[in-house]
Design a protein around this motif. Structure first.
Motif, PDB file in Angstrom:
ATOM      1  N   VAL A  54       0.845  -1.192   0.000  1.00  0.00           N
ATOM      2  CA  VAL A  54       0.000   0.000   0.000  1.00  0.00           C
ATOM      3  C   VAL A  54       0.877   1.238   0.000  1.00  0.00           C
ATOM      4  CG1 VAL A  54      -1.669   1.309   1.343  1.00  0.00           C
ATOM      5  CG2 VAL A  54      -1.891  -1.169   1.149  1.00  0.00           C
ATOM      6  N   GLU A  55       1.930   1.176   0.806  1.00  0.00           N
ATOM      7  CA  GLU A  55       2.849   2.313   0.921  1.00  0.00           C
ATOM      8  C   GLU A  55       3.415   2.675  -0.455  1.00  0.00           C
ATOM      9  OE1 GLU A  55       3.962   5.253   2.886  1.00  0.00           O
ATOM     10  OE2 GLU A  55       3.373   3.607   4.217  1.00  0.00           O
ATOM     11  N   ARG A  56       3.838   1.645  -1.186  1.00  0.00           N
ATOM     12  CA  ARG A  56       4.442   1.885  -2.510  1.00  0.00           C
ATOM     13  C   ARG A  56       3.411   2.484  -3.468  1.00  0.00           C
ATOM     14  NH1 ARG A  56       6.321  -3.451  -4.223  1.00  0.00           N
ATOM     15  NH2 ARG A  56       6.216  -3.953  -2.025  1.00  0.00           N
ATOM     16  N   THR A  57       2.217   1.905  -3.438  1.00  0.00           N
ATOM     17  CA  THR A  57       1.161   2.411  -4.328  1.00  0.00           C
ATOM     18  C   THR A  57       0.887   3.873  -4.041  1.00  0.00           C
ATOM     19  OG1 THR A  57       0.199   0.258  -3.938  1.00  0.00           O
ATOM     20  CG2 THR A  57      -1.066   1.785  -5.284  1.00  0.00           C
ATOM     21  N   ARG A  58       0.851   4.187  -2.750  1.00  0.00           N
ATOM     22  CA  ARG A  58       0.585   5.565  -2.356  1.00  0.00           C
ATOM     23  C   ARG A  58       1.665   6.503  -2.884  1.00  0.00           C
ATOM     24  NH1 ARG A  58      -1.354   5.508   3.894  1.00  0.00           N
ATOM     25  NH2 ARG A  58      -3.517   4.945   3.481  1.00  0.00           N
ATOM     26  N   GLU A  59       2.923   6.074  -2.726  1.00  0.00           N
ATOM     27  CA  GLU A  59       4.030   6.910  -3.174  1.00  0.00           C
ATOM     28  C   GLU A  59       3.904   7.220  -4.656  1.00  0.00           C
ATOM     29  OE1 GLU A  59       7.947   5.437  -2.187  1.00  0.00           O
ATOM     30  OE2 GLU A  59       7.397   5.510  -0.062  1.00  0.00           O
ATOM     31  N   VAL A  60       3.580   6.180  -5.417  1.00  0.00           N
ATOM     32  CA  VAL A  60       3.466   6.356  -6.863  1.00  0.00           C
ATOM     33  C   VAL A  60       2.340   7.321  -7.197  1.00  0.00           C
ATOM     34  CG1 VAL A  60       2.915   5.214  -9.031  1.00  0.00           C
ATOM     35  CG2 VAL A  60       4.428   4.100  -7.389  1.00  0.00           C
ATOM     36  N   SER A  61       1.207   7.124  -6.553  1.00  0.00           N
ATOM     37  CA  SER A  61       0.069   7.984  -6.893  1.00  0.00           C
ATOM     38  C   SER A  61       0.333   9.418  -6.451  1.00  0.00           C
ATOM     39  CB  SER A  61      -1.217   7.443  -6.278  1.00  0.00           C
ATOM     40  OG  SER A  61      -1.288   7.794  -4.928  1.00  0.00           O
ATOM     41  N   ASP A  62       1.016   9.575  -5.300  1.00  0.00           N
ATOM     42  CA  ASP A  62       1.375  10.921  -4.851  1.00  0.00           C
ATOM     43  C   ASP A  62       2.276  11.606  -5.871  1.00  0.00           C
ATOM     44  OD1 ASP A  62      -0.086  10.510  -2.651  1.00  0.00           O
ATOM     45  OD2 ASP A  62       1.557  10.653  -1.202  1.00  0.00           O
ATOM     46  N   MET A  63       3.212  10.804  -6.431  1.00  0.00           N
ATOM     47  CA  MET A  63       4.144  11.363  -7.406  1.00  0.00           C
ATOM     48  C   MET A  63       3.380  11.854  -8.635  1.00  0.00           C
ATOM     49  SD  MET A  63       7.722   9.495  -8.081  1.00  0.00           S
ATOM     50  CE  MET A  63       7.331   8.735  -9.640  1.00  0.00           C
ATOM     51  N   MET A  64       2.430  11.022  -9.080  1.00  0.00           N
ATOM     52  CA  MET A  64       1.623  11.399 -10.243  1.00  0.00           C
ATOM     53  C   MET A  64       0.863  12.705  -9.966  1.00  0.00           C
ATOM     54  SD  MET A  64       2.132   8.973 -12.373  1.00  0.00           S
ATOM     55  CE  MET A  64       0.830   8.849 -13.579  1.00  0.00           C
ATOM     56  N   LEU A  65       0.324  12.792  -8.754  1.00  0.00           N
ATOM     57  CA  LEU A  65      -0.447  13.981  -8.406  1.00  0.00           C
ATOM     58  C   LEU A  65       0.449  15.217  -8.363  1.00  0.00           C
ATOM     59  CD1 LEU A  65      -2.781  12.517  -5.646  1.00  0.00           C
ATOM     60  CD2 LEU A  65      -3.465  13.351  -7.880  1.00  0.00           C
ATOM     61  N   LYS A  66       1.668  15.023  -7.837  1.00  0.00           N
ATOM     62  CA  LYS A  66       2.604  16.145  -7.767  1.00  0.00           C
ATOM     63  C   LYS A  66       2.921  16.649  -9.164  1.00  0.00           C
ATOM     64  CE  LYS A  66       4.944  15.561  -3.391  1.00  0.00           C
ATOM     65  NZ  LYS A  66       5.867  14.591  -2.762  1.00  0.00           N
TER      66      LYS A  66
END
Lengths: 188, 407
Positions: free
Chosen positions: B358-370
């Motif tokens: 979950v942590e990894r998925t979150r990081e990726v999606s946060d990056m996309m949002l940034k």
């Protein structure tokens, strides 16, 4: 003569105060008693809810049998506590609460079950019951606090002493048993 | 603690009802004197109207009110969650009897309580609000309404509305009488009285006129003032019963955000709702029935981990900049520290540690949002707010804990 009247007035006033204070204390004590009974009612409610819950969950294949057995066992343990043994009872009820909350956590892993209307209704019922138990405990604590304030604060303490309204009653601890502490964490 | 609060409430209510009653008596006397030439006759008529209205209010009051609001009574099966929440709050508030539960089919967001006494109370909630709230918030709202029942506000409001209604009716028909039919009678008497001091009669006439205009306004102002004070008290009760001020605060947030007015509300029933059903203005003037909603939210959020009346008082003083708080300090001090707890089955619990995946998925999606120019704000409660670039305004509120952040 005037002096006599003043004394008489004071005595009457005193009696009125005594009357009010005494009734207030009796009232507070009865509220405590009633609140205590209420906890029992809610615990009973939870007790009655469990067979239904277990029956619904059992039907799902591969459902973790351990958790179910733990719930059933804890329920039987509650049943086995002799009448009037409050300490034992509190412990057993605590274990049952813990077993149930573990069951509710485990359920999260079964999407099929979560889609079942019947189960959802039961889940709400269980949530409601757990809340009722904690709210009835809270109400009990509130009423004990009030009773204690009444018996300890001046001038109520004088009346309480006169008519032997006894010391504070035990606050009910929110029991957090060993099992409850070990409840697994949810992971999404 | 509870009934101490109620006792002081009772005295205040008594003063209020007596004040309005005095208005009624005075109005009856004057009107009777001016129109029929006999103050006593006027008084009798006023009291008869009052009696009849009281009788109606006592036997039918709540059902009339609920009918007007378009509420329908529900059973447990109709909405088990609502039923459960009401029952939970009945236990927490130690009400002797479960109130009747009503749903108003209306997309607007509101709720109210009514009833003639503590054993005959009803709680009503709009279907719109029921849909919008999570369990915690629903609990906060229901606890607020139960607070109204427990603090005897519903009883007082029933009394006041009857008094107010009688005064309004008397003034209305009195003025019509004086304008048209009654005027001739009055002047006839005036000419007769002219022999022994028509000046006094004229004075009484003017007095009656003034009172007729002022009485309904004053009565209404008293009614509203009491209603405002009682909203704060019910908020404090809600926090105490649920041990969770945030539940009501976030419900009020949702209520504040909605602008749909309640279909079947009117000025007389307005003080009964949890927030003003009209919402045309949110000013804290004499004629508003409710305190400003944002202020109520701020007070609830300032309670800082303690759900007692004392904590509410402190928060109230802090937000309003007034000393002493809203609740009688003597009664408030009877409640000690009451820690806030989250009820079981809360929709938002403390954040649990999440798995690596979950942590990894979150990081990726946060990056996309940034990459899309989203702004990331870490809230103290652990939630991470992802603010879209198109957001209007300078502040954003954390959906989990309600803190506001600058963007």
């Amino acid at each position: 003569m005037v002096f006599l009247w003043v004394v008489l007035a004071l005595v009457v006033l005193g009696l009125f105060f005594l009357w009010g204070a005494y009734n207030g204390l009796v009232n507070a004590k009865n509220v405590v008693k009633n609140a205590w009974a209420q906890i029992d009612v809610q615990l009973k409610r939870r007790f009655d809810l469990i067979p239904n819950l277990v029956e619904t969950v059992k039907g799902y294949k591969n459902f973790e049998q351990e958790t179910l057995i733990a719930v059933t066992k804890a329920r039987t343990a509650v049943q086995g506590v002799p009448e009037g043994n409050i300490g034992e009872r509190a412990k057993a009820e605590g274990e049952l609460g813990a077993a149930l909350s573990r069951l509710m956590v485990v359920v999260e892993r079964y999407p099929e079950l979560k889609a079942n209307q019947n189960f959802l209704a039961l889940q709400e019922e269980l949530t409601g019951t757990e809340n009722r138990i904690s709210f009835s405990r809270q109400a009990y604590n509130d009423s004990v606090l009030q009773y204690n304030n009444k018996t300890q604060q001046f001038p109520g303490n004088i009346v309480a002493g006169m008519f032997n309204f006894k010391k504070e009653q035990e606050f009910l601890q929110a029991t957090e048993s060993e099992a409850e502490k070990k409840a697994p964490k949810v992971s999404f | 603690m509870m009934w101490e609060q109620i006792r002081s409430n009772r005295i205040r209510s008594l003063v209020l009802v007596a004040g309005m009653g005095a208005f009624l008596v005075l109005l009856g006397l004057l009107l009777g004197y001016v129109i029929a030439g006999s103050g006593i006759a006027g008084l009798v008529i006023a009291l008869v109207i009052f009696g009849v209205m009281n009788l109606i209010a006592y036997t039918q009051g709540d059902s009339i009110l609920l009918n007007v609001a378009g509420a329908r009574k529900i059973k447990r099966e109709d909405h088990p969650r609502l039923w459960n929440v009401v029952e939970e709050m009945q236990i927490a508030s130690q009400l002797p009897k479960m109130p009747d539960i009503y749903i108003i089919d209306d997309p607007s967001l509101n709720a109210f309580a009514t009833g003639r006494d503590i054993n005959h109370a009803s709680v009503a909630i709009t279907s719109g609000l029921l849909q919008k709230l999570n369990r915690d918030e629903l609990q906060g709202v229901i606890a607020h309404e139960m607070g109204h029942v427990k603090n005897r506000d519903v009883v007082l409001m029933a009394w006041c509305s009857v008094l107010l209604g009688t005064i309004v009716i008397l003034s209305y028909y009195g003025s019509r009488f004086m304008m048209f039919g009654g005027m001739s009678g009055g002047s006839r008497r005036n000419s007769r009285d002219n022999n022994n001091g028509g000046g006094a009669a004229a004075l009484i006439m003017i007095l009656a006129f003034v009172l007729m205009i002022l009485a309904p306004i004053f009565a209404q102002l008293i009614y509203f003032a009491v209603s405002r004070k009682r909203e704060y008290l019910a908020d404090a009760s809600s926090a105490l019963y649920t041990r969770n001020p945030e539940g009501l605060a976030s419900a009020l947030d949702k209520l504040a955000a909605s602008t749909t007015p309640v279909k079947n509300a009117n000025q007389a029933t307005a003080p009964m709702y949890i927030v003003n059903p009209f919402r045309a203005k949110n000013l804290n003037d004499l004629t508003s029935t409710h305190p400003p909603i944002q202020e109520r939210i701020r007070i609830l959020r300032a309670m800082a981990g303690n759900a007692s009346y004392t904590a509410y008082n402190e928060a109230f003083s802090q937000i309003k900049g007034k000393k002493g708080g809203i609740i009688n300090p003597q009664t408030a001090s009877l409640v000690g520290a009451v820690p806030v707890v989250r009820p079981a089955g809360a929709d938002s619990g403390p954040i649990e540690p999440v798995s690596d995946k979950v942590e990894r998925t979150r990081e990726v999606s946060d990056m996309m949002l940034k990459l899309d120019n989203y702004e990331m704000i870490d809230c103290d409660c652990g939630a991470r707010l992802k603010v879209p670039p198109a957001l209007q305004g300078q502040t954003v509120r954390c959906p989990r804990c309600g803190r506001t952040h600058q963007t």
